[in-house]
Write an enzyme that holds these catalytic residues in place. Structure first.
Site, short mmCIF file in Angstrom:
data_model
loop_
_atom_site.label_atom_id
_atom_site.label_comp_id
_atom_site.label_asym_id
_atom_site.label_seq_id
_atom_site.Cartn_x
_atom_site.Cartn_y
_atom_site.Cartn_z
N ASP A 7 0.97 -1.15 0.28
CA ASP A 7 0.17 0.18 -0.30
C ASP A 7 0.98 1.32 -0.22
OD1 ASP A 7 -2.63 1.49 0.10
OD2 ASP A 7 -1.92 2.62 1.83
N SER A 8 0.68 2.15 -0.05
CA SER A 8 1.12 3.21 -0.37
C SER A 8 1.44 4.14 0.88
CB SER A 8 -0.02 5.08 -0.51
OG SER A 8 -0.75 4.37 -0.09
N CYS A 70 -4.18 -1.70 -2.74
CA CYS A 70 -3.94 -0.11 -2.67
C CYS A 70 -5.14 0.21 -4.27
CB CYS A 70 -2.30 0.67 -2.95
SG CYS A 70 -3.00 2.46 -3.45
N GLU A 162 -3.15 9.26 7.83
CA GLU A 162 -2.27 9.56 7.72
C GLU A 162 -1.61 9.34 8.91
OE1 GLU A 162 0.49 7.28 5.69
OE2 GLU A 162 -1.30 5.74 5.30
N CYS A 194 -10.67 2.61 -1.63
CA CYS A 194 -9.80 3.31 -0.59
C CYS A 194 -9.23 2.14 0.40
CB CYS A 194 -9.63 4.66 -0.61
SG CYS A 194 -8.19 4.95 0.42
N HIS A 196 -8.03 2.98 2.72
CA HIS A 196 -7.71 3.38 3.99
C HIS A 196 -9.38 3.70 4.76
CE1 HIS A 196 -4.19 4.87 2.70
NE2 HIS A 196 -3.42 5.55 4.28
N1 DGL Z 1 -4.89 3.43 0.32
C1 DGL Z 1 -4.66 3.69 -1.18
C2 DGL Z 1 -5.63 3.21 -1.86
O1 DGL Z 1 -6.36 2.20 -1.52
C3 DGL Z 1 -4.47 5.30 -1.56
C4 DGL Z 1 -4.19 6.60 -0.25
C5 DGL Z 1 -2.69 7.56 -1.64
O2 DGL Z 1 -4.04 8.17 -1.43
O3 DGL Z 1 -2.26 7.01 -1.09
O4 DGL Z 1 -6.79 3.58 -3.00
#
Ligand code: DGL
Length: 271
Positions: A7-8, A70, A162, A194, A196
């Site tokens: 993941d990012s 991600c 984050e 997403c 997150h």
């Molecule tokens: N967690 C990531 C996703 O599922 C993106 C988060 C980011 O913008 O880095 O899209």
């Protein structure tokens, strides 16, 4: 050797937890590119290059199978990576397809022509980059007809999460749900596109109300991985301990991860 989860930043931990619950014996290597998060405000080429570098890193660590936990990375990089060359014996999978299969009531790998499905009005909440890619609509169009998708780019939510600022994250989620409702007053289903967002899933569910079915990825991705490993057991690797790697500040990332998962998580700096 283990399965890699990329993941990012911290969002993929929601997927890691679901995989751990479903497959407790499976060793996992989590790799968060926290130094470059968020990805959701980067352009597609940038996300592709960062994602490709991270996946090659995990392959080099012995993870033959890498899950892009991600959506932004999956949207910008998955198809391109699969088309431009995955080395023999390696595999990379994304998080869109399990979600869309659930939404369209399909079994894994059912490639029959698109058909009508029960939900016709779908709200998609995702990062600006995922929304701009239209990858969700494209994958959906391969499987379903007559589904109206209204996408809401949820600027700021990933940064707030984050940073550990959950009050800001909650306020932003509520304002993004309001904005979506102005475009689509009565969605039947909402997709949290997403990784997150499951960390603020209750806020989405509360703001959307009881009539909207909320589709969240972690459990769907874990079920799909379990199914995949049953058919390709060698891709699970040959044992080893789970590890958490980050390109960011390991101590800071460990503290945030511990706060999110409510158990001690120790990240190491990715070498
Ligand atoms: N967690 C990531 C996703 O599922 C993106 C988060 C980011 O913008 O880095 O899209």
């Amino acid at each position: 050797m283990a399965v890699g989860i990329f993941d990012s930043g911290l969002g993929g931990l929601t997927v890691l937890e679901a995989v751990r619950t479903r497959l407790p014996e499976l060793p996992l290597v989590y790799y968060g590119d926290n130094a470059h998060a968020p990805y959701g405000v980067r352009d597609a080429q940038d996300v592709y290059e960062l994602t490709s570098a991270a996946v090659h890193y995990l392959w080099d660590q012995g993870c033959d199978l890498v899950i892009l936990a991600c959506n932004t990375a999956s949207a910008a990089a998955l198809r391109r990576m699969q088309e431009t060359g995955v080395p023999p014996g390696k595999r990379v999978l994304g998080v869109f397809v399990p979600l869309i299969e659930a939404l369209t009531e399909r079994q894994w790998g059912d490639n029959s022509p698109p058909r009508e499905v029960a939900v016709n009005h779908v709200a998609l909440f995702a990062t600006p980059a995922t929304v701009a890619s239209r990858a969700f609509q494209r994958e959906l169009a391969f499987r379903a007809i007559g589904v109206d998708v209204e996408a809401q780019a949820c600027g700021g939510v990933v940064d707030a999460i984050e940073e550990g600022d959950m009050i800001l994250a909650e306020a932003l989620v509520r304002s993004h749900v309001d904005a979506l409702r102005r475009k689509m007053p009565q969605p039947q289903a909402a997709v949290l596109g997403c990784t997150h967002y499951p960390l603020v899933q209750d806020v989405f569910a509360d703001a959307l109300g009881p009539d909207v079915q909320v589709f969240s990825q972690p459990a769907l991705v874990a079920a799909s991985l379990a199914d995949y490993l049953e058919r390709h057991p060698a891709m699970a690797g040959a044992g080893g301990a789970s590890r958490f790697l980050t390109t960011g500040d390991a101590r800071r990332v460990s503290d945030r991860a511990t706060q999110f998962l409510r158990r001690r998580i120790a990240f190491e700096a990715a070498a």
